[in-house]
Design a protein around this motif. Sequence first.
Motif, mmCIF file in Angstrom:
data_model
loop_
_atom_site.group_PDB
_atom_site.id
_atom_site.type_symbol
_atom_site.label_atom_id
_atom_site.label_comp_id
_atom_site.label_asym_id
_atom_site.label_seq_id
_atom_site.Cartn_x
_atom_site.Cartn_y
_atom_site.Cartn_z
ATOM 1 N N HIS A 84 51.305 39.967 41.244
ATOM 2 C CA HIS A 84 52.188 39.981 40.065
ATOM 3 C C HIS A 84 53.135 41.165 40.156
ATOM 4 N N ARG A 85 54.437 40.865 40.256
ATOM 5 C CA ARG A 85 55.444 41.916 40.345
ATOM 6 C C ARG A 85 56.300 42.005 39.093
ATOM 7 N N ASP A 86 56.807 40.853 38.633
ATOM 8 C CA ASP A 86 57.757 40.867 37.527
ATOM 9 C C ASP A 86 57.194 40.090 36.342
ATOM 10 N N ASP B 225 58.271 36.149 38.060
ATOM 11 C CA ASP B 225 57.302 35.583 39.013
ATOM 12 C C ASP B 225 57.111 34.087 38.735
ATOM 13 N N ALA C 40 48.269 35.232 37.078
ATOM 14 C CA ALA C 40 48.209 36.400 37.954
ATOM 15 C C ALA C 40 46.769 36.687 38.340
ATOM 16 N N ARG D 236 50.600 43.775 35.753
ATOM 17 C CA ARG D 236 51.106 43.974 37.107
ATOM 18 C C ARG D 236 50.348 45.105 37.800
ATOM 19 N N LYS E 103 50.763 48.204 39.271
ATOM 20 C CA LYS E 103 51.900 49.133 39.233
ATOM 21 C C LYS E 103 52.167 49.790 40.584
ATOM 22 N N SER F 193 51.478 48.225 43.468
ATOM 23 C CA SER F 193 51.552 47.107 44.425
ATOM 24 C C SER F 193 50.321 47.010 45.325
ATOM 25 N N ASP G 239 47.578 45.090 45.527
ATOM 26 C CA ASP G 239 47.202 43.828 44.896
ATOM 27 C C ASP G 239 45.725 43.507 45.120
ATOM 28 N N ASP H 197 61.910 46.092 43.892
ATOM 29 C CA ASP H 197 61.374 45.892 42.548
ATOM 30 C C ASP H 197 62.235 46.694 41.581
#
Length: 387
Positions: A100-102, A106, A182, A187, A189, A191, A193, A230
């Motif tokens: 989950h990035r945005d 997404d 997700a 998210r 934060k 990255s 994951d 990002d």
Amino acid sequence: MNIPTEFDEIRPYAPEELPQVFEELIADPAFQMVVNYLYPDTPFDLIAAKMRQCKTNLDFQMAFGYDFVKGIADKYCDSLTIDCSSLPDKKLSYTYVSNHRDIVLDAAFLSVLLIDNGMNTVEIAIGDNLLVYPWIKKIVRINKSFIVQRALTMRQMLESSQRMSRYIHYAISEKHENVWIAQREGRAKDSNDRTQDSVLKMLSMGGEGSFIDRLKQLHIVPTSISYEYDPCDFLKAQEFQIKRDNPEYKKTPQDDLVNMQTGIFGYKGRVHFQMTGYLNDFLDTLDTSRPKCELFTQVSNYIDRSIHLNYRFYPGNYVAYDLWKNESRFTDRYTPEEKQTFEHYINRQLSKIELPNKDEAFLRDRILAMYANPLINHLNAVSHEAE
């Protein structure tokens, strides 16, 4: 379709409910203001008339969402691509579990890409913390979102999770909808994951049969989302420092709105969605005599490896790794010009951060970590595969 009433509080609106909701939105001054901002050259009456013509949720998505999201991609992305060749059957309904990035894009990008590949859009799991205005809650439910309730007691959380799981199973098996969720709450934060076991436990609460049977009924597809840039990286870094300096800090609804707006209207470079395989094939290999907690961990780890192995990398990821680690391991993956471009980008993002006690070295470290961590996870997953 007779949708069970237990889902009324959280589910997307049904087609027969849309006319009433459209009228409520059309009469809402706050919604009118947003529409006039997004469509400055189109009279509001024309927008209202177009809304009234929509008979289904997909009609609304095609009339408004599709072109809007395509426009965002055209303006703020260099490319938007997908590889769904690993799906066993495009006619099946799937649960896409992704990093989950945005907050907004997404799922929005995924729906547009699925349409372009002859498939249905996704029903979207969205936290109620983001529904800060009544018009937002209405729009997301029109747009095939179901509500994840936050800030509950432990007992309420269990009941809410059970109901949401039953709804997801219902959406897949009875409504024949795709679902996006997700791999974790909120998210990542940095990255880094990771799939939360709690997400899998929630998904397995609905359905019939064993834990494995219940997950199989959802047709889960791990999905890897890669953004070259990002737009919210500086906001995430800023939040890291604020939380470091004030452990009691909690984001406000206004902070979430700023993150949503920045994510939508910021430059993203290249964006790629990679369907990584079909979880049922892996689930069939599990030893069901093992303790359930071990099985949850095995499935979480498998989803993580699938996402990490299939992440798409850009020069900035390799530059960030070398800068963050103070190494020159990947100098063959980028040119001096690409390194300079990425460093200029980082400096521009850092300049957007306004804090009274701005710790530039810490903030730079946090942003570099965001772009290096997916590569680090990929390398670890490759090593695991080689063992």
